[in-house]
Design a protein around this motif. Structure first.
Motif, PDB file in Angstrom:
ATOM      1  N   TRP A 223     -24.013  14.654  31.314  1.00 15.91           N
ATOM      2  CA  TRP A 223     -23.433  15.745  32.077  1.00 15.91           C
ATOM      3  C   TRP A 223     -22.271  16.338  31.278  1.00 15.91           C
ATOM      4  CZ3 TRP A 223     -22.534  10.636  33.399  1.00 15.91           C
ATOM      5  CH2 TRP A 223     -21.208  10.209  33.360  1.00 15.91           C
ATOM      6  N   ASP A 224     -21.898  17.534  31.703  1.00 17.67           N
ATOM      7  CA  ASP A 224     -20.817  18.246  31.025  1.00 17.67           C
ATOM      8  C   ASP A 224     -19.503  18.108  31.781  1.00 17.67           C
ATOM      9  OD1 ASP A 224     -19.415  19.802  29.296  1.00 17.67           O
ATOM     10  OD2 ASP A 224     -20.314  21.711  29.883  1.00 17.67           O
ATOM     11  N   ILE A 225     -19.520  18.360  33.087  1.00 18.33           N
ATOM     12  CA  ILE A 225     -18.301  18.300  33.902  1.00 18.33           C
ATOM     13  C   ILE A 225     -18.592  17.489  35.152  1.00 18.33           C
ATOM     14  CG2 ILE A 225     -16.602  19.619  35.217  1.00 18.33           C
ATOM     15  CD1 ILE A 225     -17.074  21.966  33.386  1.00 18.33           C
ATOM     16  N   PHE A 226     -17.698  16.549  35.465  1.00 22.19           N
ATOM     17  CA  PHE A 226     -17.793  15.767  36.694  1.00 22.19           C
ATOM     18  C   PHE A 226     -16.374  15.536  37.183  1.00 22.19           C
ATOM     19  CE2 PHE A 226     -18.912  11.447  38.717  1.00 22.19           C
ATOM     20  CZ  PHE A 226     -19.026  12.054  39.950  1.00 22.19           C
ATOM     21  N   GLN A 227     -15.995  16.248  38.255  1.00 22.94           N
ATOM     22  CA  GLN A 227     -14.648  16.167  38.792  1.00 22.94           C
ATOM     23  C   GLN A 227     -14.706  15.922  40.295  1.00 22.94           C
ATOM     24  OE1 GLN A 227     -12.749  19.854  37.727  1.00 22.94           O
ATOM     25  NE2 GLN A 227     -12.635  19.351  35.545  1.00 22.94           N
ATOM     26  N   VAL A 228     -13.844  15.038  40.775  1.00 25.39           N
ATOM     27  CA  VAL A 228     -13.765  14.710  42.199  1.00 25.39           C
ATOM     28  C   VAL A 228     -12.294  14.647  42.591  1.00 25.39           C
ATOM     29  CG1 VAL A 228     -14.285  13.013  43.983  1.00 25.39           C
ATOM     30  CG2 VAL A 228     -15.913  13.407  42.157  1.00 25.39           C
ATOM     31  N   MET A 229     -11.985  15.286  43.713  1.00 26.55           N
ATOM     32  CA  MET A 229     -10.630  15.265  44.244  1.00 26.55           C
ATOM     33  C   MET A 229     -10.687  14.698  45.658  1.00 26.55           C
ATOM     34  SD  MET A 229      -9.197  18.971  42.971  1.00 26.55           S
ATOM     35  CE  MET A 229      -7.582  18.667  43.675  1.00 26.55           C
ATOM     36  N   ILE A 230      -9.900  13.666  45.916  1.00 28.23           N
ATOM     37  CA  ILE A 230      -9.852  13.012  47.218  1.00 28.23           C
ATOM     38  C   ILE A 230      -8.403  12.877  47.649  1.00 28.23           C
ATOM     39  CG2 ILE A 230     -12.016  11.766  46.834  1.00 28.23           C
ATOM     40  CD1 ILE A 230     -10.387   9.287  46.195  1.00 28.23           C
ATOM     41  N   SER A 231      -8.244  12.548  48.927  1.00 30.83           N
ATOM     42  CA  SER A 231      -6.902  12.331  49.469  1.00 30.83           C
ATOM     43  C   SER A 231      -6.779  10.892  49.964  1.00 30.83           C
ATOM     44  CB  SER A 231      -6.627  13.331  50.600  1.00 30.83           C
ATOM     45  OG  SER A 231      -7.530  13.114  51.667  1.00 30.83           O
ATOM     46  N   ARG A 232      -5.645  10.598  50.546  1.00 31.76           N
ATOM     47  CA  ARG A 232      -5.412   9.234  51.006  1.00 31.76           C
ATOM     48  C   ARG A 232      -6.300   8.880  52.191  1.00 31.76           C
ATOM     49  NH1 ARG A 232       0.721   7.762  52.315  1.00 31.76           N
ATOM     50  NH2 ARG A 232       0.793   8.195  50.070  1.00 31.76           N
ATOM     51  N   SER A 233      -6.663   9.866  53.004  1.00 40.59           N
ATOM     52  CA  SER A 233      -7.455   9.611  54.210  1.00 40.59           C
ATOM     53  C   SER A 233      -8.936   9.932  54.012  1.00 40.59           C
ATOM     54  CB  SER A 233      -6.907  10.441  55.381  1.00 40.59           C
ATOM     55  OG  SER A 233      -6.997  11.833  55.094  1.00 40.59           O
ATOM     56  N   THR A 234      -9.398  10.067  52.774  1.00 37.32           N
ATOM     57  CA  THR A 234     -10.790  10.453  52.546  1.00 37.32           C
ATOM     58  C   THR A 234     -11.765   9.394  53.061  1.00 37.32           C
ATOM     59  OG1 THR A 234     -10.200  11.794  50.627  1.00 37.32           O
ATOM     60  CG2 THR A 234     -12.471  11.034  50.776  1.00 37.32           C
ATOM     61  N   THR A 235     -11.523   8.138  52.723  1.00 38.39           N
ATOM     62  CA  THR A 235     -12.465   7.079  53.115  1.00 38.39           C
ATOM     63  C   THR A 235     -12.566   6.917  54.629  1.00 38.39           C
ATOM     64  OG1 THR A 235     -12.034   5.930  51.036  1.00 38.39           O
ATOM     65  CG2 THR A 235     -13.075   4.674  52.784  1.00 38.39           C
ATOM     66  N   PRO A 236     -11.470   6.751  55.383  1.00 40.88           N
ATOM     67  CA  PRO A 236     -11.636   6.639  56.853  1.00 40.88           C
ATOM     68  C   PRO A 236     -12.178   7.912  57.484  1.00 40.88           C
ATOM     69  CG  PRO A 236      -9.317   6.776  56.258  1.00 40.88           C
ATOM     70  CD  PRO A 236     -10.060   6.586  54.993  1.00 40.88           C
ATOM     71  N   ASP A 237     -11.838   9.098  56.929  1.00 38.74           N
ATOM     72  CA  ASP A 237     -12.375  10.336  57.497  1.00 38.74           C
ATOM     73  C   ASP A 237     -13.876  10.441  57.271  1.00 38.74           C
ATOM     74  OD1 ASP A 237      -9.904  11.046  58.401  1.00 38.74           O
ATOM     75  OD2 ASP A 237      -9.440  12.385  56.718  1.00 38.74           O
ATOM     76  N   LEU A 238     -14.366   9.996  56.138  1.00 38.19           N
ATOM     77  CA  LEU A 238     -15.809  10.009  55.901  1.00 38.19           C
ATOM     78  C   LEU A 238     -16.533   9.085  56.876  1.00 38.19           C
ATOM     79  CD1 LEU A 238     -16.021  10.032  51.982  1.00 38.19           C
ATOM     80  CD2 LEU A 238     -16.519  11.912  53.561  1.00 38.19           C
ATOM     81  N   ILE A 239     -15.936   7.945  57.182  1.00 34.29           N
ATOM     82  CA  ILE A 239     -16.545   7.038  58.166  1.00 34.29           C
ATOM     83  C   ILE A 239     -16.582   7.689  59.543  1.00 34.29           C
ATOM     84  CG2 ILE A 239     -16.296   4.808  59.316  1.00 34.29           C
ATOM     85  CD1 ILE A 239     -15.063   3.725  56.750  1.00 34.29           C
ATOM     86  N   LYS A 240     -15.512   8.389  59.932  1.00 37.01           N
ATOM     87  CA  LYS A 240     -15.489   9.089  61.219  1.00 37.01           C
ATOM     88  C   LYS A 240     -16.523  10.216  61.251  1.00 37.01           C
ATOM     89  CE  LYS A 240     -10.561   8.176  61.967  1.00 37.01           C
ATOM     90  NZ  LYS A 240      -9.203   8.781  62.083  1.00 37.01           N
ATOM     91  N   ILE A 241     -16.670  10.919  60.131  1.00 38.12           N
ATOM     92  CA  ILE A 241     -17.675  11.986  60.068  1.00 38.12           C
ATOM     93  C   ILE A 241     -19.073  11.415  60.273  1.00 38.12           C
ATOM     94  CG2 ILE A 241     -18.780  13.609  58.491  1.00 38.12           C
ATOM     95  CD1 ILE A 241     -16.021  14.223  57.341  1.00 38.12           C
TER      96      ILE A 241
END
Length: 309
Positions: A223-241
């Motif tokens: 791959w050429d570009i692989f970028q990910v931006m997360i916050s402090r609450s990303t993991t629990p918010d994904l579980i709630k989603i």
């Protein structure tokens, strides 16, 4: 013919005599002819039935075996544009899914001797999923996606499976309660997968199959570009989603089932809230058996394979 074996015996004995007795062998056809005529007057129904039996058996075996066959299926799909609009209440609000430039073509060849050749390609110009006005929102945009797969399986040969996926770019943004919790981009990706089988094809019932079977999967990812931006609450918010989406789709399924039950004779059975541990364990065993019904054959072949990574 079966009733006159003496004719062949006499002819064979005369033909193997010395050259001085050739005259005697030339005088014998009259007696042979008279003897064969006298023998021909005997009913030969039994002899014909006896001689025709193996011929009929051979014909029957040949008819049961049948002639070899081959089936070829060729398909092509060309979809210019597809628009889907949904209102998913307050969970995902107004959701729009747009797909354009979807093309697919393939070739499937199957033979009577277990030959199998499958070639398929799928191309996608662009696919975009956009959700606004709900608790869960965001955008997923996929551009220039191509996939090519080839499967080759022939008797007495090692199988071969190849797949290649090429993607231009993929951009994603996930929102929860009006704030972005995940953003990412993945562009110019190329994935190639190919397996290599080293399985004993002639003695599959041998107990020592684990010492003779090896399956390798060769992969190449670029791959050429692989970028990910997360916050402090990303993991629990994904579980709630995930929990909210599961609850929403379960309610929609139950509502649709109740609405459809009013149109036909099938009664609607509401979901049980309380189940005993025994019933739950039996249901889990049935689901587990149904889920793994295709795996014993694969496990038999793959058992004992070792990874050399």
């Amino acid at each position: 013919m079966p009733q006159s074996p003496n004719m062949f015996n006499e002819h064979m004995t005369n033909s193997t005599m010395s050259p001085g007795t050739v005259g005697q062998s030339l005088k014998s056809p009259a007696s042979i002819r008279s003897r064969s005529v006298s023998d021909s007057s005997v009913p030969r129904r039994d002899s014909l039935s006896k001689t025709s039996t193996p011929f009929n058996k051979s014909n029957k075996a040949a008819s049961q075996q049948g002639t070899p066959w081959e089936t070829l299926v060729v398909f092509a799909i060309n979809l210019k544009q597809l628009n889907v609009q949904m209102n998913m209440s307050n969970v995902m609000g107004n959701t729009t899914w747009t797909t354009s430039g979807l093309k697919s073509q393939g070739r499937l060849s199957v033979g009577s001797n277990r030959d199998r050749e499958i070639s398929m390609s799928v191309g996608l110009g662009r696919s975009q999923l956009d959700s606004k006005g709900g608790v869960v929102g965001g955008t997923i945009d996929v551009n220039a996606l191509e996939m090519v797969a080839h499967i080759s399986e022939h008797p007495n040969q090692q199988p071969s499976h190849k797949i290649q996926i090429t993607m231009g770019s993929t951009e994603a943004r996930v929102d929860y309660m009006g704030s972005s919790i995940l953003m990412g981009i993945f562009s110019n990706a190329d994935l190639k997968l190919q397996d290599e089988w080293k399985v004993n094809l002639y003695n599959t019932l041998d107990s020592s199959i684990t010492d003779k079977s090896e399956i390798f999967v060769h992969g190449d990812l670029k791959w050429d570009i692989f970028q990910v931006m997360i916050s402090r609450s990303t993991t629990p918010d994904l579980i709630k989603i995930g929990m909210k989406l599961q609850e929403f789709f379960t309610q929609q399924f139950d509502t649709s089932k109740r609405a459809l039950s009013t149109w036909g004779p099938v009664p609607y059975l509401p979901p049980k809230t309380m189940t005993s541990n025994l019933e739950k364990s039996s249901q889990e065993q049935l689901l587990d058996a149904a889920h793994h019904r295709h795996w014993p054959g694969v496990l038999k072949v793959v058992s004992g394979s070792k990874s050399r990574m």
